[in-house]
Design a protein around this motif. Structure first.
Motif, PDB file in Angstrom:
ATOM      1  N   ALA A  57       0.832  -1.211   0.000  1.00  8.98           N
ATOM      2  CA  ALA A  57       0.000   0.000   0.000  1.00  8.98           C
ATOM      3  C   ALA A  57       0.863   1.256   0.000  1.00  8.98           C
ATOM      4  O   ALA A  57       0.563   2.238  -0.708  1.00  8.98           O
ATOM      5  CB  ALA A  57      -0.921  -0.009   1.215  1.00  8.98           C
TER       6      ALA A  57
ATOM      7  N   VAL B  86       2.263   2.016  -3.491  1.00  8.64           N
ATOM      8  CA  VAL B  86       1.233   2.520  -4.406  1.00  8.64           C
ATOM      9  C   VAL B  86       1.005   4.014  -4.192  1.00  8.64           C
ATOM     10  O   VAL B  86       0.994   4.814  -5.146  1.00  8.64           O
ATOM     11  CB  VAL B  86      -0.095   1.750  -4.217  1.00  8.64           C
ATOM     12  CG1 VAL B  86      -1.225   2.423  -4.994  1.00  8.64           C
ATOM     13  CG2 VAL B  86       0.065   0.307  -4.662  1.00  8.64           C
TER      14      VAL B  86
ATOM     15  N   LYS C 137      -5.061   5.610  -5.728  1.00 10.93           N
ATOM     16  CA  LYS C 137      -4.535   6.585  -6.691  1.00 10.93           C
ATOM     17  C   LYS C 137      -5.541   7.704  -6.944  1.00 10.93           C
ATOM     18  O   LYS C 137      -5.168   8.879  -7.040  1.00 10.93           O
ATOM     19  CB  LYS C 137      -4.182   5.881  -8.001  1.00 10.93           C
ATOM     20  CG  LYS C 137      -2.996   4.945  -7.897  1.00 10.93           C
ATOM     21  CD  LYS C 137      -2.769   4.194  -9.200  1.00 10.93           C
ATOM     22  CE  LYS C 137      -1.635   3.185  -9.073  1.00 10.93           C
ATOM     23  NZ  LYS C 137      -1.450   2.417 -10.340  1.00 10.93           N
TER      24      LYS C 137
ATOM     25  N   GLU D 221      -5.820  -0.419  -5.038  1.00 11.62           N
ATOM     26  CA  GLU D 221      -4.772   0.381  -5.673  1.00 11.62           C
ATOM     27  C   GLU D 221      -5.378   1.503  -6.516  1.00 11.62           C
ATOM     28  O   GLU D 221      -4.910   2.647  -6.473  1.00 11.62           O
ATOM     29  CB  GLU D 221      -3.888  -0.514  -6.553  1.00 11.62           C
ATOM     30  CG  GLU D 221      -3.036  -1.514  -5.784  1.00 11.62           C
ATOM     31  CD  GLU D 221      -3.772  -2.819  -5.477  1.00 11.62           C
ATOM     32  OE1 GLU D 221      -3.126  -3.754  -4.970  1.00 11.62           O
ATOM     33  OE2 GLU D 221      -4.999  -2.893  -5.742  1.00 11.62           O
TER      34      GLU D 221
ATOM     35  N   GLN E 151      -8.416  -4.418   0.253  1.00 11.51           N
ATOM     36  CA  GLN E 151      -8.669  -4.857  -1.117  1.00 11.51           C
ATOM     37  C   GLN E 151     -10.122  -5.280  -1.292  1.00 11.51           C
ATOM     38  O   GLN E 151     -10.757  -5.770  -0.351  1.00 11.51           O
ATOM     39  CB  GLN E 151      -7.736  -6.017  -1.468  1.00 11.51           C
ATOM     40  CG  GLN E 151      -7.727  -6.410  -2.934  1.00 11.51           C
ATOM     41  CD  GLN E 151      -7.328  -5.255  -3.837  1.00 11.51           C
ATOM     42  OE1 GLN E 151      -8.181  -4.418  -4.189  1.00 11.51           O
ATOM     43  NE2 GLN E 151      -6.056  -5.188  -4.190  1.00 11.51           N
TER      44      GLN E 151
END
Length: 234
Positions: free
Chosen positions: A80, A83, A214, A210, A148
């Motif tokens: 994490a 990312v 972002k 992910e 996730q």
């Protein structure tokens, strides 16, 4: 699954006009926030993200070590930090109007400084790191949740859930100059109309952690005060 996908598309069509209005409102709020920050750093050191794990069981409340803001903790999957580090580095390079020390370099110096004096607080270690790098401001990010999704792009048993914050601290007096956070568990479009633009840009589907992370970095930095082309900083 087909019915859920059709519902996503129908909802998107119905609220396009609403999304346009919300976009204008968001831009105004961001500009107002930047107007309030008159101090401009000469150099900004960017720290690698730091994970804040729950001391007991996922779902408990945890605090940001620098600001005291509270978040619901949860799973933080491996990778994490990487990312979010990479997403932040990419976005900041595009928008930041002041010279930056990237997270890789800052992290090396922080690793040398942190823990040398057990009496020192995290705030002191962060400030010492920035000073050694010749920076008068430092950005620190903390991850509180990076869960996730369980399922696929179009059908999930459990959606992705991400919570993190960003804080900019002035080195001279260790004061917090700017902060913003992202705390979101993805919902279906029909239950989450305020994020319509997110679905229109990235697709009507369930995102991975992910992808959600972002998007969160980009969203948080919309209110970053020292932006290229900003009349308040140039």
């Amino acid at each position: 699954m087909k019915g859920r996908r059709v519902a996503f598309i129908a909802a998107a069509v119905l609220v396009c006009a609403l999304a346009a209005g919300l976009g204008c409102s968001s831009k105004s709020s961001s500009q107002s926030m930047r107007q309030e920050i008159s101090w401009v750093p000469k150099k900004l050191a960017v720290m690698p993200f730091i994970r804040v794990d729950s001391p007991v069981m996922p779902g408990n409340t945890v605090c940001c070590p620098l600001t005291g803001a509270t978040f619901n903790s949860g799973q933080i999957i491996p990778g994490a930090e990487r990312v979010l580090d990479q997403a932040l580095n990419t976005d900041l390079r595009q928008i930041c109007s002041v010279p930056m020390v990237p997270y890789a370099q800052t992290g090396l110096v922080f690793g040398q400084i942190a823990g040398r004096q057990f009496k020192d607080s995290l705030r002191q270690d962060v400030a010492a790191t920035a000073k050694k790098l010749g920076a008068d401001a430092v950005m620190v990010g903390f991850i509180f949740r990076f869960r996730q999704r369980v399922g696929t792009s179009y059908a999930v048993d459990k959606p992705a859930s991400v919570a993190f914050d960003l804080t900019v601290m002035r080195v001279s007096d260790a004061s917090v100059i700017w902060k913003n956070s992202f705390d979101e568990t993805q919902q279906s479009l029909s239950a989450d109309l305020l994020n319509l633009d997110q679905y229109m840009k990235h697709g009507l589907r369930w995102f991975t952690a992910e992808e959600l992370g972002k998007m969160g970095v980009t969203k948080v930095l919309k209110q970053f005060p020292w932006r290229k082309g900003d009349p308040f900083t140039e």
